[in-house]
Design an enzyme around this catalytic site. Structure first.
Site, PDB file in Angstrom:
ATOM      1  N   TYR A 165      60.695 -98.419  10.317  1.00 16.52           N
ATOM      2  CA  TYR A 165      60.070 -97.493   9.353  1.00 16.52           C
ATOM      3  C   TYR A 165      58.608 -97.243   9.731  1.00 16.52           C
ATOM      4  CZ  TYR A 165      58.558 -96.056   4.607  1.00 16.52           C
ATOM      5  OH  TYR A 165      58.034 -95.395   3.532  1.00 16.52           O
ATOM      6  N   LYS A 169      56.869 -93.760  10.775  1.00 14.04           N
ATOM      7  CA  LYS A 169      55.776 -93.204   9.956  1.00 14.04           C
ATOM      8  C   LYS A 169      54.522 -92.958  10.805  1.00 14.04           C
ATOM      9  CE  LYS A 169      57.687 -92.777   5.913  1.00 14.04           C
ATOM     10  NZ  LYS A 169      58.221 -91.437   5.564  1.00 14.04           N
TER      11      LYS A 169
HETATM   12  N1  LIG Z   1      57.799 -94.430  -3.090  1.00 17.67           N
HETATM   13  C1  LIG Z   1      56.761 -94.878  -2.429  1.00 17.67           C
HETATM   14  O1  LIG Z   1      55.895 -95.595  -2.969  1.00 17.67           O
HETATM   15  C2  LIG Z   1      56.582 -94.515  -0.980  1.00 17.67           C
HETATM   16  C3  LIG Z   1      55.582 -95.197  -0.245  1.00 17.67           C
HETATM   17  C4  LIG Z   1      55.357 -94.810   1.074  1.00 17.67           C
HETATM   18  C5  LIG Z   1      56.113 -93.774   1.625  1.00 17.67           C
HETATM   19  N2  LIG Z   1      57.081 -93.151   0.892  1.00 17.67           N
HETATM   20  C6  LIG Z   1      57.844 -92.071   1.523  1.00 17.67           C
HETATM   21  O2  LIG Z   1      58.001 -90.997   0.610  1.00 17.67           O
HETATM   22  C7  LIG Z   1      59.265 -90.372   0.842  1.00 17.67           C
HETATM   23  C8  LIG Z   1      60.075 -90.308  -0.455  1.00 17.67           C
HETATM   24  O3  LIG Z   1      60.364 -91.609  -0.890  1.00 17.67           O
HETATM   25  P1  LIG Z   1      61.030 -91.930  -2.306  1.00 17.67           P
HETATM   26  O4  LIG Z   1      60.392 -93.171  -2.744  1.00 17.67           O
HETATM   27  O5  LIG Z   1      61.024 -90.729  -3.175  1.00 17.67           O
HETATM   28  O6  LIG Z   1      62.532 -92.284  -1.816  1.00 17.67           O
HETATM   29  P2  LIG Z   1      63.962 -92.024  -2.523  1.00 17.67           P
HETATM   30  O7  LIG Z   1      64.896 -92.998  -1.886  1.00 17.67           O
HETATM   31  O8  LIG Z   1      63.835 -92.011  -4.000  1.00 17.67           O
HETATM   32  O9  LIG Z   1      64.345 -90.541  -2.054  1.00 17.67           O
HETATM   33  C9  LIG Z   1      64.618 -90.219  -0.723  1.00 17.67           C
HETATM   34  C10 LIG Z   1      65.633 -89.088  -0.704  1.00 17.67           C
HETATM   35  O10 LIG Z   1      65.869 -88.695   0.670  1.00 17.67           O
HETATM   36  C11 LIG Z   1      67.233 -88.364   0.787  1.00 17.67           C
HETATM   37  N3  LIG Z   1      67.667 -88.469   2.193  1.00 17.67           N
HETATM   38  C12 LIG Z   1      67.817 -89.610   2.917  1.00 17.67           C
HETATM   39  N4  LIG Z   1      68.276 -89.319   4.161  1.00 17.67           N
HETATM   40  C13 LIG Z   1      68.392 -87.970   4.233  1.00 17.67           C
HETATM   41  C14 LIG Z   1      68.798 -87.063   5.249  1.00 17.67           C
HETATM   42  N5  LIG Z   1      69.178 -87.524   6.454  1.00 17.67           N
HETATM   43  N6  LIG Z   1      68.803 -85.747   4.998  1.00 17.67           N
HETATM   44  C15 LIG Z   1      68.407 -85.271   3.779  1.00 17.67           C
HETATM   45  N7  LIG Z   1      68.033 -86.087   2.760  1.00 17.67           N
HETATM   46  C16 LIG Z   1      68.018 -87.416   2.982  1.00 17.67           C
HETATM   47  C17 LIG Z   1      67.950 -89.362  -0.107  1.00 17.67           C
HETATM   48  O11 LIG Z   1      69.261 -88.923  -0.470  1.00 17.67           O
HETATM   49  C18 LIG Z   1      66.990 -89.463  -1.296  1.00 17.67           C
HETATM   50  O12 LIG Z   1      67.358 -88.582  -2.347  1.00 17.67           O
HETATM   51  C19 LIG Z   1      59.927 -91.150   1.968  1.00 17.67           C
HETATM   52  O13 LIG Z   1      59.668 -90.513   3.210  1.00 17.67           O
HETATM   53  C20 LIG Z   1      59.241 -92.486   1.922  1.00 17.67           C
HETATM   54  O14 LIG Z   1      59.282 -93.157   3.150  1.00 17.67           O
HETATM   55  C21 LIG Z   1      57.342 -93.520  -0.387  1.00 17.67           C
END
Ligand SMILES: NC(=O)c1ccc[n+]([C@@H]2O[C@H](COP(=O)([O-])OP(=O)(O)OC[C@H]3O[C@@H](n4cnc5c(N)ncnc54)[C@H](O)[C@@H]3O)[C@@H](O)[C@H]2O)c1
Length: 304
Positions: A165, A169
């Site tokens: 990951y 990133k």
């Molecule tokens: N939540 C946090 O605090 C946090 C922190 C750092 C980074 N991020 C990043 O923010 C983004 C969103 O995270 P989140 O927390 O909302 O995650 P989440 O798991 O709630 O949502 C991610 C979504 O991506 C979809 N997805 C996964 N693989 C896919 C694909 N191949 N094609 C299309 N859709 C796909 C999933 O079905 C899901 O609905 C991610 O890139 C994550 O790495 C989140």
């Protein structure tokens, strides 16, 4: 409903849940027509379902907005292309793409399998490339350019148990900077967002997050970056963290300290020269790990 994005067409990947969903809803509420992409998978990337994207389209329509669902896997070239083609077929243009989709497969580096490495890098890094690639080919020919937004994480600095990951990133930040450079003359901006927000993914983080907010906070920043207000400020090639009430900008990588040899380097000369002259730039996350280990050790011997 506001009009921050009036007249714009925006595609959001991973828009079925969490941050992506909040971005899609906020963009539509600000007047954008939205392509809602989500493969509808589990946190590890399995069991795809097309209903997840469709349900967000219904939410947008119920609130009086316009949206269309694409349930493709963005780690494929065809998936990225379909998102852009759908925007063009349905709405005639594409002004912004926001690549939020992501999965997690956590494992210590020394135990990580190819099945844990490849899909994580493919979803995050290639999944940003496929959409940027298809969208930028259209945006460079549009009179008013466009906006590309990638999603990174504070973990691009390194991670104990998520090397896959973290590497993806870090790659997204370099991809965003390359897009900012390569598309500058076509009026296309590219930025990255490192969010901290309560979702199913952040619920998986093993340590307590001191600064955290809601997906709606992240959505507000993304709407701003997609807007003419951000484009007028010429914001491009940037990485922003948003964590509840905090917004921070990350530094650009640059050489910190240099030294020059007289004549050719040898290992011996470097050994004499490097520690005192060039030195190191200590890792803040390593210091944090050491503090956590010391605190855990202190807790383990309460009477010491
Ligand atoms: N939540 C946090 O605090 C946090 C922190 C750092 C980074 N991020 C990043 O923010 C983004 C969103 O995270 P989140 O927390 O909302 O995650 P989440 O798991 O709630 O949502 C991610 C979504 O991506 C979809 N997805 C996964 N693989 C896919 C694909 N191949 N094609 C299309 N859709 C796909 C999933 O079905 C899901 O609905 C991610 O890139 C994550 O790495 C989140």
């Amino acid at each position: 409903m506001g009009n921050f994005l009036a007249g714009k067409v925006v595609a959001v990947t991973g828009a079925g849940r969490g941050i992506g969903r909040a971005v899609a809803l906020a963009a539509a509420a600000e007047g954008a027509r939205v392509v809602v992409n989500d493969y509808g998978v589990s946190i590890e990337g399995g069991e795809p379902s097309s209903e997840i994207a469709q349900s967000v389209v219904k939410e947008i329509e119920a609130a009086g907005g316009e949206a269309v669902a694409v349930a493709d896997d963005i780690s494929t070239m065809a998936g990225g292309q379909r998102i852009v083609d759908t925007a063009l077929a349905r709405y005639g243009r594409i002004d912004g793409v926001v690549c939020v989709a992501g999965i997690l497969r956590e494992r210590m580096l020394f135990n990580m399998s190819e099945e844990e490495w490849d899909p994580v890098v493919a979803t995050h890094l290639k999944g940003t490339f496929t959409v940027f690639r298809a969208a930028s080919a259209v945006m460079r020919k549009q009179e008013d350019g466009g906006t590309l937004i990638g999603f990174t994480s504070g973990n691009h600095q390194g991670s104990v148990a998520q090397a896959n990951y973290s590497a993806a990133k870090g790659g997204i930040i370099s991809l965003v900077r390359s897009a900012a450079l390569g598309l500058h003359k076509y009026g296309v901006t590219a930025n990255a967002v490192a969010p901290v927000a309560r979702t199913r993914m952040s619920a998986n983080v093993p340590m307590e997050l001191k600064e955290i907010g809601e997906p709606e906070d992240v959505a507000a920043l993304v709407v701003y970056l997609l807007s003419e207000r951000a484009r007028k400020e010429k914001i491009t090639g940037q990485v922003y963290t948003i964590a509840g009430p905090k917004i921070a900008v990350w530094a650009q990588p640059r050489e910190l300290r240099a030294g020059y040899a007289e004549g050719a380097w040898t290992p011996e000369r470097i050994a004499d020269f490097l520690p005192g002259t060039v030195g190191t730039d200590p890792m803040p996350m390593l210091a944090q790990l050491e503090e956590m280990a010391a605190a855990a050790a202190a807790r383990a011997r309460p009477n010491a």
